[in-house]
Write a protein that holds these residues in place. Sequence first.
Motif, PDB file in Angstrom:
ATOM      1  N   ALA A   9     -16.110   7.867   5.026  1.00  0.00           N
ATOM      2  CA  ALA A   9     -15.961   9.322   4.957  1.00  0.00           C
ATOM      3  C   ALA A   9     -14.598   9.759   4.445  1.00  0.00           C
ATOM      4  N   GLY A  10     -13.949   8.897   3.666  1.00  0.00           N
ATOM      5  CA  GLY A  10     -12.673   9.276   3.077  1.00  0.00           C
ATOM      6  C   GLY A  10     -11.560   9.456   4.095  1.00  0.00           C
ATOM      7  N   ILE A  11     -11.624   8.705   5.183  1.00  0.00           N
ATOM      8  CA  ILE A  11     -10.611   8.852   6.229  1.00  0.00           C
ATOM      9  C   ILE A  11      -9.231   8.476   5.710  1.00  0.00           C
ATOM     10  N   PHE A  12      -9.166   7.390   4.990  1.00  0.00           N
ATOM     11  CA  PHE A  12      -7.874   6.897   4.526  1.00  0.00           C
ATOM     12  C   PHE A  12      -7.677   7.247   3.060  1.00  0.00           C
ATOM     13  N   GLU A  13      -6.484   7.702   2.731  1.00  0.00           N
ATOM     14  CA  GLU A  13      -6.178   8.099   1.376  1.00  0.00           C
ATOM     15  C   GLU A  13      -4.937   7.365   0.887  1.00  0.00           C
ATOM     16  N   ASN A  14      -4.517   7.715  -0.330  1.00  0.00           N
ATOM     17  CA  ASN A  14      -3.314   7.124  -0.911  1.00  0.00           C
ATOM     18  C   ASN A  14      -3.422   5.611  -1.023  1.00  0.00           C
ATOM     19  N   GLY A  15      -4.559   5.143  -1.520  1.00  0.00           N
ATOM     20  CA  GLY A  15      -4.723   3.724  -1.778  1.00  0.00           C
ATOM     21  C   GLY A  15      -4.707   2.849  -0.554  1.00  0.00           C
ATOM     22  N   ASN A  16      -5.053   3.426   0.610  1.00  0.00           N
ATOM     23  CA  ASN A  16      -5.046   2.665   1.871  1.00  0.00           C
ATOM     24  C   ASN A  16      -3.659   2.170   2.251  1.00  0.00           C
ATOM     25  N   ARG A  17      -2.617   2.803   1.748  1.00  0.00           N
ATOM     26  CA  ARG A  17      -1.270   2.329   2.049  1.00  0.00           C
ATOM     27  C   ARG A  17      -0.929   2.520   3.531  1.00  0.00           C
ATOM     28  N   GLY A  18      -0.464   1.450   4.142  1.00  0.00           N
ATOM     29  CA  GLY A  18      -0.100   1.506   5.547  1.00  0.00           C
ATOM     30  C   GLY A  18       1.393   1.637   5.756  1.00  0.00           C
ATOM     31  N   GLU A  19       1.758   2.109   6.944  1.00  0.00           N
ATOM     32  CA  GLU A  19       3.161   2.208   7.345  1.00  0.00           C
ATOM     33  C   GLU A  19       3.218   2.138   8.861  1.00  0.00           C
ATOM     34  N   ALA A  20       4.261   1.488   9.401  1.00  0.00           N
ATOM     35  CA  ALA A  20       4.366   1.372  10.855  1.00  0.00           C
ATOM     36  C   ALA A  20       5.791   1.044  11.264  1.00  0.00           C
ATOM     37  N   PHE A  21       6.105   1.404  12.510  1.00  0.00           N
ATOM     38  CA  PHE A  21       7.413   1.092  13.076  1.00  0.00           C
ATOM     39  C   PHE A  21       7.220   0.746  14.545  1.00  0.00           C
ATOM     40  N   ALA A  22       7.848  -0.357  14.970  1.00  0.00           N
ATOM     41  CA  ALA A  22       7.771  -0.789  16.370  1.00  0.00           C
ATOM     42  C   ALA A  22       9.140  -1.213  16.849  1.00  0.00           C
TER      43      ALA A  22
END
Length: 313
Positions: free
Chosen positions: A259-272
Amino acid sequence: MKYPYMRSHFIGACAAISIGLHCAPGAATEGGGSSYAAGSSMHLSGAMPPDPGFYGVVIPSYFSATRMNDGDGDKVKFPGGFKVEAASLVHRSFYVWDTKILGANLASQAVTALVKLDSDIAHHKDKDAGLADITISPAILGWHFGQNLTMVLGYDVVVPVGKYDSSRSLNVGRNYWSHNIVTGLAYIDRDGLTFQISPRLLINQKNNDTDYKSGTEFEMDFIAGWSFGPLNLGVAGYYYKQLTDDEVGGSKIRANPLAGIFENGNRGEAFAIGPKASYFFGPATGTISWQPDLYSKNRTQGNTVWAHLAYKL
């Protein structure tokens, strides 16, 4: 050598682990995972043992998440809920050669991992377990500047030998090669400040079974702490950002099939970031760390517990 604990470790900066700890389907790179487990270089990520010989590290870990985020960092709701878990037992075999190149120590490394994955997403359960992909580091260079400052430069190649089935939502193997350029910088004062960073660039090749090519990834592990005799207390974590779009059949992804949940080429980002404690005893060192994800985009958001037991033969 004034700092004996440097002998009991090898470079964490050049250890890629083939574990999809962030393992949600359809999010940020294929299957939502990576050929490197972010945050696994908890300490000495920019250092190398100064003495020739064999070094090893045993690394158990556990990751769990009940949340997956979209490209804006908002929680995605799944009918029936969302839960993923990953447990692993990793061994890093590290050998420092009795030779130098450009003034640097030369080392080589192999990383193997046993992994168990479980998921329960929208009433669909899946699991997998077995030997994950193997990482080979043929050449790692480590420079020592006095007794406190070190720098490393290395190359890792992830060999896709782990079990893989394209019809499964979880796999311990990635089924594609990954080439990693790794650097690291460490300042270690046995009686005071410890600070280390380990940036890496992951260049992924195509999964021929799915015609899917995961984007190029940037990841940086870090640690900061203070030594109190043999005890070092501080924080550890990572920053992750996918730099290029995922591709299927040579075309960049602009929307996810879900359903088009993820956009921008599926690019991920995270910080821990979270607390860590190390204790140096004789020729070995033990470390434990809890690293909760403070935010994520196009990825799961969860918690990871790491432990390290480093030794020298």
